[in-house]
Design an enzyme around this catalytic site. Sequence first.
Site, PDB file in Angstrom:
ATOM      1  CG  HIS A 106      -1.635  -1.391   1.266  1.00 10.55           C
ATOM      2  ND1 HIS A 106      -2.626  -1.810   0.409  1.00 10.55           N
ATOM      3  CD2 HIS A 106      -1.358  -2.466   2.067  1.00 10.55           C
ATOM      4  CE1 HIS A 106      -2.947  -3.061   0.698  1.00 10.55           C
ATOM      5  NE2 HIS A 106      -2.174  -3.487   1.670  1.00 10.55           N
ATOM      6  CD  GLU A 143      -1.890  -3.957   4.937  1.00  5.76           C
ATOM      7  OE1 GLU A 143      -1.262  -4.789   4.260  1.00  5.76           O
ATOM      8  OE2 GLU A 143      -3.103  -3.695   4.764  1.00  5.76           O
ATOM      9  CG  HIS A 198       0.804  -6.869   2.098  1.00  5.62           C
ATOM     10  ND1 HIS A 198      -0.101  -5.959   1.583  1.00  5.62           N
ATOM     11  CD2 HIS A 198       1.703  -7.087   1.106  1.00  5.62           C
ATOM     12  CE1 HIS A 198       0.236  -5.671   0.335  1.00  5.62           C
ATOM     13  NE2 HIS A 198       1.325  -6.338   0.030  1.00  5.62           N
ATOM     14  CD  GLU A 280      -1.539 -10.243   4.044  1.00  2.95           C
ATOM     15  OE1 GLU A 280      -1.963  -9.988   2.900  1.00  2.95           O
ATOM     16  OE2 GLU A 280      -1.603  -9.422   5.000  1.00  2.95           O
TER      17      GLU A 280
HETATM   18 ZN   LIG Z   1      -1.902  -5.367   2.460  1.00  4.95          ZN
END
Ligand SMILES: [Zn+2]
Length: 316
Positions: A106, A143, A198, A280
């Site tokens: 992001h 995030e 992430h 993640e």
């Molecule tokens: Zn993400």
Amino acid sequence: MSYVGPDFEPPQPRRSRRGPLTVALAALVPGALLGWLVYETVGGSGDGDGSGQATVRSSPPSASGAPTDDGKEPSASPAPTASSTSAPAPASGPLKGKVVVIDPGHNPENFQHPSEINRKVNIGTNWKECDTTGTSTNDGYTEAKFTLDVAHRMRTLLEEQGATVKLTQDADRPYGPCVDERARIGNEAKADAVVSVHADGSGAGNRGFHVILPGTVHAGAADTRAIVAPSRDLGERVAGRFVAVTGSAPSNYVGDGSGLVTRKDLGGLNLSTVPKVFIECGNMRDSKDAALLTSGAWRQKAAQGISEGIVSFLRG
Ligand SMILES: [Zn+2]
């Protein structure tokens, strides 16, 4: 990555060919090797705890800036972004000549650019949004901020060992890059390894980390056939070291307890021509995981675990 949005299908748990044992084994071997390497690189000072285990520095070189809960802030002066490498790699080091691309998921400004990030780009198998805003903890820790923090810590650790490290973005562009450009940056850098960082946005009670591996895709501009095997090797080592250094368990909601998930619907993987995985690191929407993700000391461990996995992969 939060599994919201039109194109994201929650991943179907896949029985990885290699079970938790492999990850556990992957946890042991490289660590000892890396411990020795890092010990050699940083000169065996009092940093280590004498256990012969990896003694990567427990906190990045201190710098000014708003203190986080470990009182330190990753190197405040971000190096120029993707189009330029960070400070030239030191002449020596076990990773001299190796190129690592880190993709902080992001971008902190994405939410200011809805039309740009919602624009569709071609990922070979289909068309997807350019990028997404990412998720956040219930207390609002985003995030996008988490991924940049971990990326900066990883860069410091990997550069210390002589690697050339590039970031796909460093909060120095209005939005994105789009998922196709994120893959292209790794490809054009001829990266030896790429990791996309992430944190998830799943239901409370869903806990733990998972590493996403590219599935075999050959459609349009996407052809992952050459990177599936090396990316799995990279992913297993990253998962193994992540477990060993953070003590976090593999996800309890995807990946069948192996911490490994294979996907064919992520542009960042589909369009990669170099070994690449996503990680993640935990679930921002679970209060216990959020307590870890918002801790600078834990983020340092996360960065260390991922970096050790990369080093183990690069050293083969
Ligand atoms: Zn993400």
